[in-house]
Scaffold this active site. Structure first.
Site, short mmCIF file in Angstrom:
data_model
loop_
_atom_site.label_atom_id
_atom_site.label_comp_id
_atom_site.label_asym_id
_atom_site.label_seq_id
_atom_site.Cartn_x
_atom_site.Cartn_y
_atom_site.Cartn_z
N ASP A 70 0.86 -1.19 0.00
CA ASP A 70 0.00 0.00 0.00
C ASP A 70 0.90 1.23 0.00
O ASP A 70 2.11 1.12 0.25
CB ASP A 70 -0.91 0.00 1.24
CG ASP A 70 -1.93 1.15 1.24
OD1 ASP A 70 -2.30 1.63 0.16
OD2 ASP A 70 -2.34 1.58 2.34
N TYR A 122 -1.30 8.29 -2.70
CA TYR A 122 -1.49 7.94 -4.11
C TYR A 122 -2.72 8.63 -4.71
O TYR A 122 -2.85 8.73 -5.93
CB TYR A 122 -1.68 6.42 -4.25
CG TYR A 122 -0.41 5.60 -4.32
CD1 TYR A 122 0.84 6.18 -4.13
CD2 TYR A 122 -0.47 4.24 -4.59
CE1 TYR A 122 2.00 5.41 -4.20
CE2 TYR A 122 0.69 3.46 -4.66
CZ TYR A 122 1.92 4.04 -4.47
OH TYR A 122 3.05 3.28 -4.55
N SER A 123 -3.60 9.06 -3.83
CA SER A 123 -4.93 9.56 -4.21
C SER A 123 -4.97 10.33 -5.54
O SER A 123 -5.75 10.01 -6.43
CB SER A 123 -5.46 10.44 -3.09
OG SER A 123 -6.73 10.94 -3.39
N CYS A 148 -4.54 -1.75 -1.71
CA CYS A 148 -4.75 -0.34 -2.02
C CYS A 148 -5.69 -0.28 -3.21
O CYS A 148 -5.37 -0.81 -4.29
CB CYS A 148 -3.41 0.30 -2.36
SG CYS A 148 -3.54 1.99 -2.98
N ASN A 149 -6.84 0.35 -3.02
CA ASN A 149 -7.81 0.45 -4.12
C ASN A 149 -7.27 1.36 -5.23
O ASN A 149 -7.44 1.07 -6.42
CB ASN A 149 -9.12 1.06 -3.62
CG ASN A 149 -9.86 0.15 -2.66
OD1 ASN A 149 -10.79 -0.53 -3.02
ND2 ASN A 149 -9.44 0.13 -1.40
N CYS A 155 -11.39 2.63 0.12
CA CYS A 155 -9.97 2.92 0.32
C CYS A 155 -9.59 2.15 1.57
O CYS A 155 -10.32 2.17 2.57
CB CYS A 155 -9.76 4.42 0.54
SG CYS A 155 -8.11 4.83 1.17
N THR A 156 -8.47 1.45 1.51
CA THR A 156 -8.12 0.57 2.63
C THR A 156 -7.80 1.33 3.92
O THR A 156 -7.76 0.75 5.00
CB THR A 156 -6.93 -0.34 2.26
OG1 THR A 156 -5.84 0.47 1.83
CG2 THR A 156 -7.31 -1.31 1.16
N1 DGL Z 1 -4.96 3.02 0.86
C1 DGL Z 1 -5.09 3.44 -0.48
C2 DGL Z 1 -6.39 2.97 -1.11
O1 DGL Z 1 -6.92 1.96 -0.73
C3 DGL Z 1 -4.85 4.85 -0.89
C4 DGL Z 1 -4.26 5.83 -0.03
C5 DGL Z 1 -3.56 6.95 -0.79
O2 DGL Z 1 -4.21 7.81 -1.37
O3 DGL Z 1 -2.34 6.91 -0.78
O4 DGL Z 1 -6.88 3.56 -2.02
#
Ligand code: DGL
Length: 266
Positions: free
Chosen positions: A9, A41-42, A73-74, A184-185
């Site tokens: 993630d 990552y968003s 991570c989605n 989102c996780t």
């Molecule tokens: N945990 C990540 C997800 O499931 C994203 C978090 C991020 O934006 O970095 O999307």
């Protein structure tokens, strides 16, 4: 010999998935990598996320032959799976928003997708909605702030409720919104706080348990790789040294990880 499973993630959100898998399969050899140098990552371009994820997973796989990877991570899963599957000949399990079970369980057929700004825009997600929630009215809310709030909670236990509440403002008046997908996780880690601001919602759905079952199933057909001098400790990798890592070491140690180290990837 136990299979080696890597969780990946951008941050600590993937721990919400790891907890479910570990509960079902307590004896596997677990590695967890957070790409804290790339966090969040968003709103990152898709090519950057694909490039980083691939390089990091390949690098870890060279040192610790992996039997399975969970992209916990989605935001990454909605874009990286084809490229990872092309380059790594092991099962890759993605985490994608649980639209299908949410549409099924909703009585009002008015559901919300709470995810990152990237995830709510993805073709992958729009296709999930088209295929499984065509009978629902689907609200989408993309937030980077919520990711940062969850990450901070894991580090020092603090949650800024004022900021969290204002992120959810646009859903507060939607009385028949009865189901929310935590896409989102990071968000299962602040589910209790999110609930306080959306009292009309009966069901908060995430993908953790489904992923645990998927991993269990896939492992039945995996030929576990021979590992010489295998270090069977559960390890954490991150991609940048900063003072924050010291803050969340405790959370990781409590979850069964032993050693943390930095890997230089890019
Ligand atoms: N945990 C990540 C997800 O499931 C994203 C978090 C991020 O934006 O970095 O999307």
């Amino acid at each position: 010999m136990q299979p080696t499973i890597l969780f990946f993630d951008s941050g600590l959100g993937g721990l919400s998935v790891y907890k479910e898998v570990k509960a079902l399969l307590p004896d596997c050899h677990y590695l967890y990598c957070l790409d804290n140098a790339g966090f969040p990552y968003s709103e990152k371009p898709e090519e950057v996320i694909i490039d980083r994820t691939l390089k990091i997973c390949q690098k870890i796989n060279r040192t610790f032959p992996l039997d399975l990877i969970v992209i916990a991570c989605n935001t990454a899963s909605t874009v990286v799976l084809p490229s990872l599957r092309e380059h790594l000949a092991i099962p890759i399990v993605g985490t994608v928003p649980a639209i299908k079970p949410a549409a099924k369980i909703s009585e009002s057929k008015h559901i919300g997708l709470l995810a990152t700004k990237g995830t709510i825009k993805r073709t992958y997600v729009n296709n999930l909605i088209k295929d499984y929630a065509s009978d629902c009215n689907v609200e989408k809310l993309g937030s980077t702030v919520l990711v940062e709030i969850a990450e901070k909670k894991l580090r020092n236990g603090e949650v800024d409720l004022l900021q969290l509440g204002s992120e959810l403002e646009q859903w507060k008046g939607i009385d028949d919104l009865d189901t929310v997908v935590l896409g989102c996780t990071h968000f299962p880690l602040i589910k209790d706080e999110i609930k306080q601001f959306l009292p009309q919602v009966n069901y908060f759905i995430d993908s953790g348990k489904a992923i645990a079952l998927r991993v269990q199933n896939l492992l039945k057909n995996v030929n576990i790789k021979e590992k010489q001098n295998q270090n069977i400790e559960n390890l954490v990798f991150y991609t940048k040294n900063s003072q924050h890592e010291a803050q969340f070491e405790n959370a990781l140690y409590q979850l069964g990880f032993k050693t943390m180290s930095v890997i230089n990837v890019i």
